[in-house]
Structures are given as C-alpha cells and as structure tokens.
Design a protein around this motif. Structure first.
Motif, PDB file in Angstrom:
ATOM      1  N   ASP A   1      22.051  32.856 -13.443  1.00 41.99           N
ATOM      2  CA  ASP A   1      21.720  32.090 -14.650  1.00 41.99           C
ATOM      3  C   ASP A   1      22.813  31.098 -15.028  1.00 41.99           C
ATOM      4  OD1 ASP A   1      23.726  33.716 -15.396  1.00 41.99           O
ATOM      5  OD2 ASP A   1      22.631  34.751 -16.992  1.00 41.99           O
ATOM      6  N   GLY A   2      23.723  30.882 -14.173  1.00 39.88           N
ATOM      7  CA  GLY A   2      24.800  29.929 -14.450  1.00 39.88           C
ATOM      8  C   GLY A   2      26.061  30.633 -14.885  1.00 39.88           C
ATOM      9  N   SER A   3      25.885  31.869 -15.441  1.00 43.36           N
ATOM     10  CA  SER A   3      27.090  32.591 -15.865  1.00 43.36           C
ATOM     11  C   SER A   3      27.412  33.699 -14.862  1.00 43.36           C
ATOM     12  CB  SER A   3      26.876  33.186 -17.255  1.00 43.36           C
ATOM     13  OG  SER A   3      25.869  34.178 -17.170  1.00 43.36           O
ATOM     14  N   GLY A   4      26.704  33.698 -13.729  1.00 42.46           N
ATOM     15  CA  GLY A   4      27.013  34.685 -12.685  1.00 42.46           C
ATOM     16  C   GLY A   4      26.051  35.867 -12.714  1.00 42.46           C
ATOM     17  N   ARG A   5      25.152  35.915 -13.720  1.00 43.17           N
ATOM     18  CA  ARG A   5      24.218  37.042 -13.797  1.00 43.17           C
ATOM     19  C   ARG A   5      23.022  36.738 -12.884  1.00 43.17           C
ATOM     20  NH1 ARG A   5      19.849  38.710 -17.075  1.00 43.17           N
ATOM     21  NH2 ARG A   5      19.755  36.574 -17.870  1.00 43.17           N
ATOM     22  N   VAL A   6      22.754  37.643 -11.972  1.00 46.69           N
ATOM     23  CA  VAL A   6      21.639  37.420 -11.039  1.00 46.69           C
ATOM     24  C   VAL A   6      20.329  37.495 -11.805  1.00 46.69           C
ATOM     25  CG1 VAL A   6      20.394  38.369  -9.055  1.00 46.69           C
ATOM     26  CG2 VAL A   6      22.887  38.366  -9.066  1.00 46.69           C
ATOM     27  N   VAL A   7      19.463  36.519 -11.553  1.00 45.50           N
ATOM     28  CA  VAL A   7      18.156  36.589 -12.206  1.00 45.50           C
ATOM     29  C   VAL A   7      17.004  36.730 -11.205  1.00 45.50           C
ATOM     30  CG1 VAL A   7      18.575  35.589 -14.470  1.00 45.50           C
ATOM     31  CG2 VAL A   7      18.322  34.098 -12.484  1.00 45.50           C
ATOM     32  N   PHE A   8      17.192  36.183 -10.025  1.00 43.02           N
ATOM     33  CA  PHE A   8      16.156  36.329  -8.995  1.00 43.02           C
ATOM     34  C   PHE A   8      16.786  36.624  -7.642  1.00 43.02           C
ATOM     35  CE2 PHE A   8      14.202  33.159 -11.865  1.00 43.02           C
ATOM     36  CZ  PHE A   8      13.181  33.974 -12.337  1.00 43.02           C
ATOM     37  N   VAL A   9      15.963  37.304  -6.863  1.00 41.27           N
ATOM     38  CA  VAL A   9      16.347  37.484  -5.463  1.00 41.27           C
ATOM     39  C   VAL A   9      15.314  36.722  -4.642  1.00 41.27           C
ATOM     40  CG1 VAL A   9      16.588  39.134  -3.574  1.00 41.27           C
ATOM     41  CG2 VAL A   9      17.370  39.733  -5.885  1.00 41.27           C
ATOM     42  N   ILE A  10      15.796  35.861  -3.769  1.00 36.88           N
ATOM     43  CA  ILE A  10      14.875  35.083  -2.941  1.00 36.88           C
ATOM     44  C   ILE A  10      15.051  35.490  -1.483  1.00 36.88           C
ATOM     45  CG2 ILE A  10      14.158  32.774  -2.235  1.00 36.88           C
ATOM     46  CD1 ILE A  10      15.061  31.789  -4.866  1.00 36.88           C
ATOM     47  N   ALA A  11      13.920  35.884  -0.908  1.00 40.62           N
ATOM     48  CA  ALA A  11      13.979  36.322   0.496  1.00 40.62           C
ATOM     49  C   ALA A  11      13.140  35.380   1.348  1.00 40.62           C
ATOM     50  CB  ALA A  11      13.449  37.743   0.604  1.00 40.62           C
ATOM     51  N   THR A  12      13.725  34.843   2.394  1.00 37.22           N
ATOM     52  CA  THR A  12      12.946  34.050   3.361  1.00 37.22           C
ATOM     53  C   THR A  12      12.926  34.845   4.661  1.00 37.22           C
ATOM     54  OG1 THR A  12      14.949  32.744   3.290  1.00 37.22           O
ATOM     55  CG2 THR A  12      12.901  31.555   3.012  1.00 37.22           C
ATOM     56  N   GLY A  13      11.728  34.952   5.225  1.00 38.60           N
ATOM     57  CA  GLY A  13      11.622  35.823   6.400  1.00 38.60           C
ATOM     58  C   GLY A  13      10.835  35.218   7.544  1.00 38.60           C
ATOM     59  N   ILE A  14      11.110  35.707   8.731  1.00 38.17           N
ATOM     60  CA  ILE A  14      10.344  35.294   9.922  1.00 38.17           C
ATOM     61  C   ILE A  14       9.760  36.561  10.541  1.00 38.17           C
ATOM     62  CG2 ILE A  14      10.455  34.082  12.131  1.00 38.17           C
ATOM     63  CD1 ILE A  14      13.185  33.041  11.213  1.00 38.17           C
ATOM     64  N   ASP A  15       8.518  36.443  10.949  1.00 40.52           N
ATOM     65  CA  ASP A  15       7.854  37.579  11.596  1.00 40.52           C
ATOM     66  C   ASP A  15       8.355  37.668  13.047  1.00 40.52           C
ATOM     67  OD1 ASP A  15       6.198  39.367  12.767  1.00 40.52           O
ATOM     68  OD2 ASP A  15       4.344  38.591  11.892  1.00 40.52           O
ATOM     69  N   ILE A  16       9.107  38.707  13.355  1.00 41.30           N
ATOM     70  CA  ILE A  16       9.672  38.813  14.719  1.00 41.30           C
ATOM     71  C   ILE A  16       9.030  39.948  15.515  1.00 41.30           C
ATOM     72  CG2 ILE A  16      11.909  37.774  14.137  1.00 41.30           C
ATOM     73  CD1 ILE A  16      13.000  40.708  14.078  1.00 41.30           C
ATOM     74  N   THR A  17       7.832  40.378  15.077  1.00 36.17           N
ATOM     75  CA  THR A  17       7.179  41.506  15.754  1.00 36.17           C
ATOM     76  C   THR A  17       6.986  41.238  17.247  1.00 36.17           C
ATOM     77  OG1 THR A  17       5.965  41.725  13.695  1.00 36.17           O
ATOM     78  CG2 THR A  17       5.243  43.113  15.526  1.00 36.17           C
ATOM     79  N   GLU A  18       6.415  40.078  17.573  1.00 36.18           N
ATOM     80  CA  GLU A  18       6.145  39.784  18.985  1.00 36.18           C
ATOM     81  C   GLU A  18       7.428  39.679  19.793  1.00 36.18           C
ATOM     82  OE1 GLU A  18       3.732  38.529  16.849  1.00 36.18           O
ATOM     83  OE2 GLU A  18       2.357  39.961  17.802  1.00 36.18           O
ATOM     84  N   ARG A  19       8.410  39.002  19.171  1.00 35.09           N
ATOM     85  CA  ARG A  19       9.682  38.845  19.887  1.00 35.09           C
ATOM     86  C   ARG A  19      10.281  40.210  20.206  1.00 35.09           C
ATOM     87  NH1 ARG A  19      14.362  36.200  16.652  1.00 35.09           N
ATOM     88  NH2 ARG A  19      15.312  38.247  16.713  1.00 35.09           N
ATOM     89  N   LYS A  20      10.190  41.100  19.219  1.00 36.26           N
ATOM     90  CA  LYS A  20      10.752  42.442  19.394  1.00 36.26           C
ATOM     91  C   LYS A  20      10.010  43.197  20.499  1.00 36.26           C
ATOM     92  CE  LYS A  20      13.984  44.950  17.760  1.00 36.26           C
ATOM     93  NZ  LYS A  20      15.339  44.397  17.671  1.00 36.26           N
ATOM     94  N   LEU A  21       8.672  43.046  20.496  1.00 33.30           N
ATOM     95  CA  LEU A  21       7.883  43.737  21.517  1.00 33.30           C
ATOM     96  C   LEU A  21       8.252  43.227  22.904  1.00 33.30           C
ATOM     97  CD1 LEU A  21       4.354  43.919  19.870  1.00 33.30           C
ATOM     98  CD2 LEU A  21       5.912  45.814  20.347  1.00 33.30           C
ATOM     99  N   THR A  22       8.428  41.906  23.007  1.00 34.86           N
ATOM    100  CA  THR A  22       8.814  41.332  24.302  1.00 34.86           C
ATOM    101  C   THR A  22      10.176  41.864  24.725  1.00 34.86           C
ATOM    102  OG1 THR A  22       7.657  39.352  23.632  1.00 34.86           O
ATOM    103  CG2 THR A  22       9.065  39.155  25.550  1.00 34.86           C
ATOM    104  N   GLU A  23      11.087  41.906  23.738  1.00 36.73           N
ATOM    105  CA  GLU A  23      12.422  42.438  24.055  1.00 36.73           C
ATOM    106  C   GLU A  23      12.341  43.877  24.541  1.00 36.73           C
ATOM    107  OE1 GLU A  23      14.940  39.970  20.717  1.00 36.73           O
ATOM    108  OE2 GLU A  23      14.928  42.160  20.598  1.00 36.73           O
ATOM    109  N   GLN A  24      11.489  44.647  23.835  1.00 44.28           N
ATOM    110  CA  GLN A  24      11.361  46.060  24.221  1.00 44.28           C
ATOM    111  C   GLN A  24      10.765  46.185  25.616  1.00 44.28           C
ATOM    112  OE1 GLN A  24       9.101  47.625  20.970  1.00 44.28           O
ATOM    113  NE2 GLN A  24      10.923  48.090  19.766  1.00 44.28           N
TER     114      GLN A  24
END
Ligand code: C2E
Ligand code: MG
Ligand code: MG
Length: 600
Positions: free
Chosen positions: A146-169
């Motif tokens: 909020d400008g004073s250091g107090r967290v107000v939101f958490v933002i998560a950006t994600g990539i679906d790595i299911t296929e990549r993981k399966l290929t790796e496995q």
C-alpha cells in the motif's frame, strides 16, 4: 510443492509498489460480466475494462489474492486451466477452491511466508481443475503493497508445465529403463550396483550378482521371428522379479541377458537358492502366440568381496561363471572361481593366437578312414583339422572350432580346410582310388553367403571331382531354418557333392524335413555307439536310426567304433559303414596315403 531447483531464494520482499489503494479500487470495479473493451481512438489506457482485457489476453495464468488468501481476480488462462469461471470462485480461499487436500497445509504455510516477505518467488504446485484433473503449474509470485510496506495483494503468474514435466519424466524413464521389458537398463543397473557396492564396503556386508542368460532364446528368435523373441523376453522379464525380493534389482542389460543384484546376503547359499528358483521358473513352458516353448537359463554368480572388489570385476566374473554354466549343459548355475578365470584367460589367448594361425601355417589336416562293413574296404575318409601351436601344443578342434565359430574366423579356416582337403585328395583320386573325402562344415560356414561360390571355385582350382566330396553338417545346423537349409543343400547337391548329417541323434530332427533334405548319409553319433553292446536304450536308438535311414534310402555310418564287439553288433544291425579307432585313428596326410595304398 518444493521451490523449483535453482530458483533464487529471495527472502527479501519482492513487490511492486503501484499504489495499492488505486489498484484495489480498480480490481473492485471489474464487475461480473464486464464486456471486453473495444479499442478505439478514445481508449483510456487506465480504464479498468481495458486493463482487464489485457489481463485476459495473456497466455500465462494470472491470479490475484488478498492477504487472507481469497481469490480476487483471475484471468481467462486460469479459467481455461481450472475449468471454473472467475465468478464461481471469486472470494473463495485459494486452498479451498483449487488445491489438493494433501497440499493445503504447505500452501498455507507458503502463503504466510509471502506475507512475511520470507519466500522464494518461484514455486510449483498442482492445481485441481473442476473435472478433478491435476495440472502442474510453475508460479512466479509477487506482492503489491500500500505504499507504506503493508502487503495488500499477492499476484501469482503461472505457466502450465504438466506436459513438459511428463516429457521430462518419460525421458528420465527411457534413460534408466528398458522400454521392452520395463526393467532397469544397463545404466540404472550400474548405478544400483555401485550403490550396493558402496553400502557393502561401508557396512562390511556380502552381496551377490547373478548373470542370467536365456538358453533357448536364439532358437525362438530364429525360428519364430523377432516378435516372438521379444514376447519371450517380456515374459521372462515378468517372471524374474517374482523369484526375488522387492529390495533386489533385476535388470535387462541387453539381448537375452539379465542381471540380478542380491544386496546383503549372509551366505553364498542365498544366491544358489535364488538361482535355483529362477532356473525352475524359466524351465516352465512359455506360450508364445499358441506355440509352447521351452527355454531355460544359465546363471553365473559372483560374490562381493570374494570374487571382486569393484563393479567391473564382479560383472566380468559373473559373466565368466555364466559361460561355465552354459558349458556344463545349460539350465544350471555356477559360482565363479578363479580356475574359471584361468580358463577364460586361456580362451582369450587362444583366440588371439587363432587369429594368426592361418598365416603362420599352423593348421594341418588329419584323415580317418571309413570302412564298408560288408567287404571291409575303405570307402572314404574324413578330413579333421588339427591346430599345432608353438605355445599351446596340439589344440583340440573341440576347443578351437567353437571359438572360431564365435569369432567368425571359421569362415577363413573352413575355406582353408576345404581347399586343402580337395587338393590333397586329388592325390588318391589320380591313383584311381574312388574314395570319398568328407569335410565338416560348421553352422556359420553353412549360413555364410559366399559358401556356394567358395565351394565352386575350390573345386575348379583343385580339379577335384565333386562326386568324391562329401560335406558333413550337424543336425541342428540344417534343422534350424530348415526351409532355407533345403535351398542351400539343393545347390550343393546339384554340384554333385554328397551330403551327410553328422552326430545324428544328438539334436531334434523333424522326420518330415529329413525326408525332404537332399542328403545321402546319416552318421550315428559316437555316444550311442560307445555302449551299444551294453545299454539297451542305445541299442534301440541305433537300431531305429538304421531302420529309418534305410527306409529313406540313406546310408548309415557309425562313428567312434573302437571294439570288435561294437563292430559285430553293428553288422548284425545292417549298418553300412563304420569309422573309429578300431580301424585307424585320424592320421597325417602322408600316413593316410600309405595306409590306403597298402590296403589296396
Ligand atoms: P566329428 O566331425 O564328429 O569327428 C569325429 C570325431 O570323433 C573326431 O574328433 C575323431 O577324432 C573322433 N573319433 C574318431 N574315431 C573315434 C573313436 O573310435 N573313438 C572316439 N572316442 N573318438 C573318435 P576330432 O578330430 O577331435 O574332432 C572333433 C570335432 O571337431 C569333429 O567331430 C567336428 O565336429 C569338429 N571338426 C574337426 N575338424 C573340423 C573341420 O575341419 N571343420 C569343422 N567345422 N569342424 C571340424
Ligand atoms: Mg564329422
Ligand atoms: Mg561326428
């Protein structure tokens, strides 16, 4: 749920100070069902609809949480992956909506760390979709304050790595497992063996290594085809683990070879019990697409620490012991002992010497007469190769022919034998002695593509009349791939050459094939002749062979006749011809000539 390997463990707060309040109100304004904005000249780049539309065009998952962990916003990519529409989850706690039960505690702890600023930005976890599907997402998390250091939101950006993981496995699996049998492959086997060795060294323990070779595999592969061979390997690969404990390793290291590691055994007997169990299990018939097949196993055992202190020695010694088991007549196991090593070394040295034997002129031929049992005349002779080596002395063909066969040297040695036998036999042919010279052909020679050409050119250059040449082949050589054998035999026969089946009775002949083979003679193996006067079974076998041969219009020669009793007995059975020490041992060319000329 663990931070991604190699991810920077930031620990410090990583947030974007964009003026939390403003964003808060912005997000609030994006109501349900707000239309995507249409871009025109008047578009206001701060407009929430516009920003929302931008968010939805992003291929990555974007998820905004409040500090309680409630879902405040998520974009289209999140909807696609989760199967939920944003409106359905809005305001719900992330761990109640999208997280597997078993992961909830960990997610909550991680979320708490985010708020405390003690977290790694990169994070992987499983997202549960509406249909119960699971997707593996790699997230990058940040906070807004909020400008004073107090967290107000958490933002998560994600990539679906299911296929990549399966290929790796899958790649990981292929690198360590054999795709045909699903057993550990050579690489994983080496890993496990090194590990077992390390443990055994540290704790002063014994362990055993079993080297297993399937006995009838080659035969199945050659007669029923590779598909059936593969099926057999799969079946054997299923059987083996049933004979050992779960903690033991069974690996497929190539061809028809398997290895078993028995870690921590208290005495060598444990290894023999397991080996016996394996042999019994593999001796049972396998049903391959309706064919009942009998295989079997030869097993070599090496024990740590007595038989080796490193991976390679233990493996080599179990291999040597396996060969010993094969030599002992298959379907048995052998513990390694140092004598075997001496024998294996001899084999290796013999092999090296054998490679040079031809050019060093170390081979000679000996000749043994064959005698007509009605009139006592010499009707033929068998050429038998001898190897005189300066270091090893006279080496028996029983020892070096299989070696030559394995190494492929038999092709050139066999050619030398045929050339020498033909050119030497011309000597008695010119004198008018119409006796037949028999030459042995080994399996590999018989199957070699140049065989017919070699025979033709040798006959031509020596001027030897082919009607006085006989080629001896063992039963197993012609019965294996019988149809093909018939074609080759016909080509040989068309040149006017005689054909004999050697060591008859030792293999399994199909009578229907025997009838179709263009052969002239059966040679009864000497093991039946030896006890013919004392063993009723041998007598019955020899009687049957002679009767059968005559009904197929074939001549019969008895091998290994050593006594007058045997000779008389064979006469009463109407055997045509005999060969053995009783008449003469195999002798050198000059001696044979004398013997022949004196006799006539
Ligand atoms: P084989 O073709 O069955 O040859 C007969 C073997 O029996 C010879 O052993 C011969 O010396 C031995 N023998 C002959 N009479 C008697 C007897 O009265 N009693 C006993 N106990 N044995 C007798 P050899 O010369 O040691 O040869 C062994 C085998 O090695 C041969 O068996 C043949 O399979 C192979 N061999 C020999 N020379 C050649 C060759 O030039 N080429 C190929 N491919 N194989 C060969
Ligand atoms: Mg022979
Ligand atoms: Mg023989």
């Amino acid at each position: 749920m663990k931070p991604e390997a190699g991810a920077p463990d930031v620990g410090a707060r990583e947030h974007i100070n964009a003026g939390g309040d403003k964003i808060y109100s912005m997000i609030d304004e994006i109501g349900e069902g707000d239309p995507l904005c249409t871009v025109n000249d008047d578009v206001n780049l701060d407009d929430t609809n516009f920003l929302s539309a931008v968010l939805d065009t992003i291929g990555a998952l974007v998820l905004v949480l409040d500090i309680e962990g409630r879902i405040i916003r998520f974009n289209h990519a999140c909807e696609d992956v989760s199967g939920y529409r944003f409106e359905e989850l809005k305001g719900q706690f992330i761990w109640e909506a999208l997280i597997r039960d078993e992961d909830v505690d960990e997610i909550r702890a991680y979320f708490q760390n985010i708020l405390n600023g003690q977290y790694s930005r990169n994070y992987q976890n499983v997202l549960m979709s509406r249909s119960g599907g699971q997707r593996l997402i790699s997230w990058t998390n940040t906070t807004l304050d909020d400008g004073s250091g107090r967290v107000v939101f958490v933002i998560a950006t994600g990539i679906d790595i299911t296929e990549r993981k399966l290929t790796e496995q899958r790649l990981e699996y292929l690198a360590h497992f054999d795709s045909l049998t699903d057993l550990p492959n050579r690489t994983l086997f080496y890993d496990r063996l090194s590990h077992t060795l390390g443990q055994s060294r540290r704790y002063n323990q014994m362990f055993a290594l079993l080297f297993i070779d399937l006995d009838g595999f080659k035969f199945v592969n050659d007669t029923l085809g590779h598909d059936m061979g593969d099926l057999l390997l799969k079946m054997a690969a299923k059987t083996l683990p049933e004979c050992v404990r779960e903690s033991d390793t069974v690996a497929h290291v190539g061809g028809d070879e398997f290895v078993v590691i028995l870690p921590v055994i208290s005495k060598a007997r444990a290894a023999s019990l397991v080996s016996q169990k394996i042999i019994e299990a593999l001796a049972k018939p396998f049903y391959l697409d309706g064919h009942e097949c009998f295989v079997g196993a030869s097993i070599g055992i090496s024990i740590y620490p007595t038989d080796g202190d490193d991976v390679d020695t233990l493996l080599k010694n179990s291999d040597i012991a396996m060969y010993q088991a094969k030599d002992q007549g298959r379907n048995n196991y052998q513990f390694y002992n140092s004598d075997m090593n001496t024998r294996a070394l001899r084999r290796l040295k013999l092999e090296n010497n054998l490679r040079k034997a031809l050019e060093k002129n170390e081979f000679t031929l000996h000749y043994q007469p064959k005698v007509n049992l009605i009139n006592g005349e010499f009707t033929g002779t068998e050429a038998l190769v001898r190897w005189q080596n300066p270091h090893y002395g006279l080496v028996s063909p029983v020892e070096f022919i299989p070696l030559a066969e394995e190494t492929g040297l038999i092709i050139s040695i066999g050619e030398w034998v045929l050339r020498t036998a033909c050119s030497q036999s011309v000597a008695w042919q010119k004198q008018g002695y119409g006796i037949i010279t028999a030459v042995n052909l080994s399996a590999r020679q018989f199957k070699s593509s140049g065989l017919i050409y070699t025979i033709e050119s040798i006959l031509q250059e020596s001027g030897f009349n082919p009607e006085y040449l006989e080629l001896e082949l063992t039963e197993s050589v012609v019965m294996e791939e019988a149809e093909n054998a018939i074609k080759i035999l016909r080509l040989i026969k068309n040149m006017g050459i005689h054909i004999a089946i050697d060591d008859f009775g030792m293999g399994y002949s199909s009578l229907s094939y025997l009838k179709r083979f263009p052969i002239d003679r059966l040679k009864i193996d000497k093991s039946f002749v030896r006890d013919i006067t004392t063993d009723p079974d041998d007598e019955a076998i020899v009687t049957a062979i002679i009767a059968m041969a005559h009904s197929l219009k074939l001549h019969v020669t008895a091998e290994g006749v050593e006594t007058v009793d045997q000779l008389e007995f064979l006469r009463t059975l109407n055997c045509d011809e005999a060969q053995g020490y009783l008449f003469s041992r195999p002798v050198e060319f000059e001696s044979f000539k004398e013997l022949l000329f004196k006799k006539h």
